[in-house]
Design a protein around this motif. Structure first.
Motif, PDB file in Angstrom:
ATOM      1  N   LEU A  96      27.632  20.796   6.691  1.00  0.00           N
ATOM      2  CA  LEU A  96      27.931  20.243   5.376  1.00  0.00           C
ATOM      3  C   LEU A  96      26.956  19.128   5.006  1.00  0.00           C
ATOM      4  CD1 LEU A  96      31.839  20.084   5.320  1.00  0.00           C
ATOM      5  CD2 LEU A  96      30.312  21.934   4.612  1.00  0.00           C
ATOM      6  N   ARG A  97      26.683  19.042   3.740  1.00  0.00           N
ATOM      7  CA  ARG A  97      25.784  18.014   3.208  1.00  0.00           C
ATOM      8  C   ARG A  97      26.447  16.640   3.349  1.00  0.00           C
ATOM      9  NH1 ARG A  97      21.515  19.005  -0.180  1.00  0.00           N
ATOM     10  NH2 ARG A  97      22.258  21.155  -0.474  1.00  0.00           N
ATOM     11  N   ASP A  98      25.699  15.649   3.744  1.00  0.00           N
ATOM     12  CA  ASP A  98      26.240  14.295   3.901  1.00  0.00           C
ATOM     13  C   ASP A  98      26.445  13.619   2.547  1.00  0.00           C
ATOM     14  OD1 ASP A  98      26.220  14.399   6.689  1.00  0.00           O
ATOM     15  OD2 ASP A  98      24.148  13.666   6.810  1.00  0.00           O
ATOM     16  N   GLY A  99      27.477  12.791   2.465  1.00  0.00           N
ATOM     17  CA  GLY A  99      27.662  11.900   1.322  1.00  0.00           C
ATOM     18  C   GLY A  99      28.229  12.525   0.069  1.00  0.00           C
ATOM     19  N   VAL A 100      28.717  13.759   0.128  1.00  0.00           N
ATOM     20  CA  VAL A 100      29.272  14.407  -1.054  1.00  0.00           C
ATOM     21  C   VAL A 100      30.719  13.983  -1.246  1.00  0.00           C
ATOM     22  CG1 VAL A 100      29.829  16.610  -2.153  1.00  0.00           C
ATOM     23  CG2 VAL A 100      27.731  16.389  -0.812  1.00  0.00           C
ATOM     24  N   THR A 101      31.077  13.661  -2.477  1.00  0.00           N
ATOM     25  CA  THR A 101      32.465  13.315  -2.789  1.00  0.00           C
ATOM     26  C   THR A 101      32.972  14.203  -3.916  1.00  0.00           C
ATOM     27  OG1 THR A 101      31.769  11.629  -4.382  1.00  0.00           O
ATOM     28  CG2 THR A 101      32.188  10.905  -2.106  1.00  0.00           C
ATOM     29  N   PHE A 102      34.281  14.388  -3.919  1.00  0.00           N
ATOM     30  CA  PHE A 102      34.938  15.101  -5.018  1.00  0.00           C
ATOM     31  C   PHE A 102      35.031  14.177  -6.224  1.00  0.00           C
ATOM     32  CE2 PHE A 102      36.444  17.491  -1.320  1.00  0.00           C
ATOM     33  CZ  PHE A 102      36.262  18.797  -1.758  1.00  0.00           C
ATOM     34  N   HIS A 103      35.399  14.742  -7.356  1.00  0.00           N
ATOM     35  CA  HIS A 103      35.549  13.937  -8.571  1.00  0.00           C
ATOM     36  C   HIS A 103      36.594  12.839  -8.393  1.00  0.00           C
ATOM     37  CE1 HIS A 103      34.126  17.821 -10.759  1.00  0.00           C
ATOM     38  NE2 HIS A 103      33.106  17.094 -10.372  1.00  0.00           N
ATOM     39  N   SER A 104      37.544  13.065  -7.507  1.00  0.00           N
ATOM     40  CA  SER A 104      38.581  12.062  -7.233  1.00  0.00           C
ATOM     41  C   SER A 104      38.052  10.870  -6.456  1.00  0.00           C
ATOM     42  CB  SER A 104      39.706  12.714  -6.424  1.00  0.00           C
ATOM     43  OG  SER A 104      39.207  13.107  -5.142  1.00  0.00           O
ATOM     44  N   GLY A 105      36.886  11.016  -5.854  1.00  0.00           N
ATOM     45  CA  GLY A 105      36.351  10.001  -4.956  1.00  0.00           C
ATOM     46  C   GLY A 105      36.590  10.321  -3.496  1.00  0.00           C
ATOM     47  N   PRO A 107      36.110  12.101   0.016  1.00  0.00           N
ATOM     48  CA  PRO A 107      34.914  12.682   0.641  1.00  0.00           C
ATOM     49  C   PRO A 107      35.110  14.161   0.952  1.00  0.00           C
ATOM     50  CG  PRO A 107      36.159  11.423   2.252  1.00  0.00           C
ATOM     51  CD  PRO A 107      36.834  11.186   0.925  1.00  0.00           C
ATOM     52  N   LEU A 108      34.026  14.914   0.878  1.00  0.00           N
ATOM     53  CA  LEU A 108      34.052  16.318   1.296  1.00  0.00           C
ATOM     54  C   LEU A 108      34.202  16.395   2.804  1.00  0.00           C
ATOM     55  CD1 LEU A 108      33.502  19.411   0.819  1.00  0.00           C
ATOM     56  CD2 LEU A 108      31.082  18.849   1.206  1.00  0.00           C
ATOM     57  N   GLU A 179      41.320  19.275  -1.154  1.00  0.00           N
ATOM     58  CA  GLU A 179      42.643  19.550  -0.605  1.00  0.00           C
ATOM     59  C   GLU A 179      43.625  18.421  -0.914  1.00  0.00           C
ATOM     60  OE1 GLU A 179      44.913  20.583   3.636  1.00  0.00           O
ATOM     61  OE2 GLU A 179      42.863  19.781   3.654  1.00  0.00           O
ATOM     62  N   VAL A 180      43.204  17.183  -0.758  1.00  0.00           N
ATOM     63  CA  VAL A 180      44.114  16.052  -0.947  1.00  0.00           C
ATOM     64  C   VAL A 180      44.627  16.016  -2.384  1.00  0.00           C
ATOM     65  CG1 VAL A 180      44.324  13.537  -0.927  1.00  0.00           C
ATOM     66  CG2 VAL A 180      43.032  14.705   0.880  1.00  0.00           C
TER      67      VAL A 180
END
Length: 530
Positions: A96-105, A107-108, A179-180
């Protein structure tokens, strides 16, 4: 100030304002699109299976691997920075790519990938088959998708190449959701399906702000997108069913883009300084079908005669000019393995002879469901006229895109006029739809034209479809798909007529819009209004 301007604009666009009313020019950092979006049934990526919903999913979500607007021909890393293939073990391991976040904030995490795939399989909505063809089930998904600290290993069961698997994982239902955020909005074990049909939980370049079915969709730019923030702050997609209204809004500057213009309207825009028209070849094939639950439509002579009752050239040279080209095979022209032969022409006398020789009892009276917008209603009226010459009488039943598609999926139509685009960029996507149906039972739902038309495909075609999927030699594989297309051309209860060409009207200031061959390749991330 920007927020206020966008809110005011959204209110204006969603209001029932007379066409004579004055509109302000669109803001410089907001793209406003006029488009018919009433085909949308769902926007949850585990359920979305329509053309317009595909555009939304692509711009809101990412996949492990995906095609990007900068290069539509090369499969690239999305949420995965790299991957390793073990062909013997039938596994692909993604980092997985580092530092990616969902729109919610949030983390992936690897857990989000497993959750996203598990909910698709568990929900069993229309596009679930795209993933389950890898051998995944609700019972084995945690064995087929295993997690490391920052890795996800995908296992597949089936006789097909890793490239096929990667194309599957680049498809719409393989989009990764938060998921959260999703489980915080779960209701009665629905995996957040109800919530995701009105909200979004992705990592993509845009976040859904507002969605009102058959009315409006507003996307806000994600400033933290890992491939760079979009150039525009928002995209407002306004549902405008009438092509004439779209043209009026475009010419008056009230929208930046009109997506459903007729050829006549496109022609009328030529030479105007305030509008330009861009052309984009499409992968969608347009066809009509006969439901095999209707006794009068089961005679193969009816299928054969139908191929000579379509005025292919007449339509493409008049009201479809610039929007369709004659194409009579299930895999679109321009892709490896496509059959470009067009053996059928409009010949009503030949059709009559075919019906007479077979002793078909006439007239045949049949209803035809059609989306109530151009060009579908125009095509239906042409078919109604030409088929009547041979004693086949169509009663046209217009409906919204959602109504027509829902009826089709329930197998309650008689004749159906629709279109089909690949679910992923591999010939098997369309071969399975048009040449495969292993179980025709009513309770064995399959997202294919064959099952939806209740056609029990001959076992020879079923086996050839599976053999083409497994064939490792690319040249031989393409030859097998050519043969499949010829057989479906000759004997199947549907008539493939056209391949789409999309013409989009837009203001001269709009640059960077990318409209690939499928709805999953429609990108707003690079759009700039200079």
């Amino acid at each position: 100030m920007k927020i206020i301007k966008q809110a005011v604009l959204a209110a204006l666009l969603s209001a029932a304002v007379p066409l004579s009313a004055a509109y302000a020019a669109t803001p410089a950092d907001v793209l406003v699109v006029a488009q018919n979006i009433d085909d949308i049934v769902a926007i949850d990526p585990a359920q979305a299976y329509e053309f317009s919903s595909g555009e939304l999913v692509t711009n809101i979500y990412d996949r492990l691997v995906q095609y990007e607007p900068e290069d539509l021909e090369t499969l690239a890393g999305g949420l995965a920075s790299d991957w390793e293939v073990d062909e013997a073990a039938k596994t692909i391991t993604f980092t997985l790519r580092d530092g990616v976040t969902f729109h919610s904030g949030n983390p992936l995490r690897p857990q989000d990938v497993l959750f996203s795939f598990r909910r698709v399989v568990a929900l069993e909505k229309a596009p679930a088959f795209i993933l389950t063809q890898l051998g995944w089930t609700a019972d084995n998904i945690e064995e087929m998708v295993t997690l490391g600290d920052n890795t996800v290993t995908i296992k597949y069961a089936g006789d097909f190449s890793p490239n096929f698997v990667l194309n599957v994982l680049a498809a719409r239902p393989a989009s990764i959701v938060d998921e959260v955020a999703v489980m915080e909005n779960e209701v009665d074990g629905d995996f957040g399906n109800g919530w995701l049909n009105a909200n979004s939980a992705g990592t993509g370049p845009f976040k859904l702000r507002v969605y009102r079915p058959a009315e409006l969709a507003t996307l806000d730019a994600n400033p933290d997108y890992f491939k760079g923030a979009p150039a525009v702050s928002s995209v407002i997609i306004r549902h405008v069913a009438e092509a004439a209204t779209q043209q009026l809004l475009l010419e008056s500057g009230d929208v930046d883009m009109a997506k459903n213009l007729t050829p006549d309207q496109v022609g009328s825009l030529e030479g105007k300084d305030n509008v330009k028209v861009e052309t984009y070849p499409q992968a969608a094939v347009h066809w009509f079908s006969f439901n095999q639950k209707v006794e009068a439509l089961t005679d193969e002579a009816v299928w054969e005669a139908a191929r000579y009752l379509v005025d292919y050239e007449g339509m493409t040279e008049t009201f479809l000019k610039g929007q369709m080209q004659v194409h009579q095979a299930f895999w679109p022209s321009g892709f490896p393995g496509a059959l470009d032969d067009t053996p059928f022409t409009y010949d009503p006398e030949k059709a009559k002879q075919i019906l007479a020789d077979a002793g078909v009892e006439l007239p045949i009276n049949v209803t035809m469901d059609v989306i109530n917008s151009t060009p579908f209603t125009d095509i239906a009226q042409s078919l109604q006229s030409t088929f009547a010459e041979a004693g086949i009488n169509f009663e046209i039943l217009p409906g919204t895109g959602a109504q027509v598609i829902t009826k089709y999926r329930a197998r309650t139509h008689e004749a159906m006029l629709l279109y089909w685009g690949p679910d992923f960029m591999d010939p098997h996507s369309n071969a399975k739809a048009f040449a495969y149906n292993a179980d025709n039972a009513d309770d064995k739902y399959a997202s294919t034209t064959t099952w939806r038309n209740a056609w029990a495909v001959p076992e020879e075609l079923n086996q050839e479809t599976l053999a083409a999927l497994a064939e490792p030699d690319a040249e031989k594989r393409n030859e097998m798909y050519l043969d499949l297309q010829k057989k479906v051309q000759e004997k199947a209860p549907f008539v493939i007529m056209f391949q789409a060409v999309k013409q989009v009207g837009m203001g001269p200031q709009v640059e960077g819009f990318v409209n690939g061959a499928t709805s999953d390749f429609v990108f707003y991330r690079l759009v700039d209004k200079n």
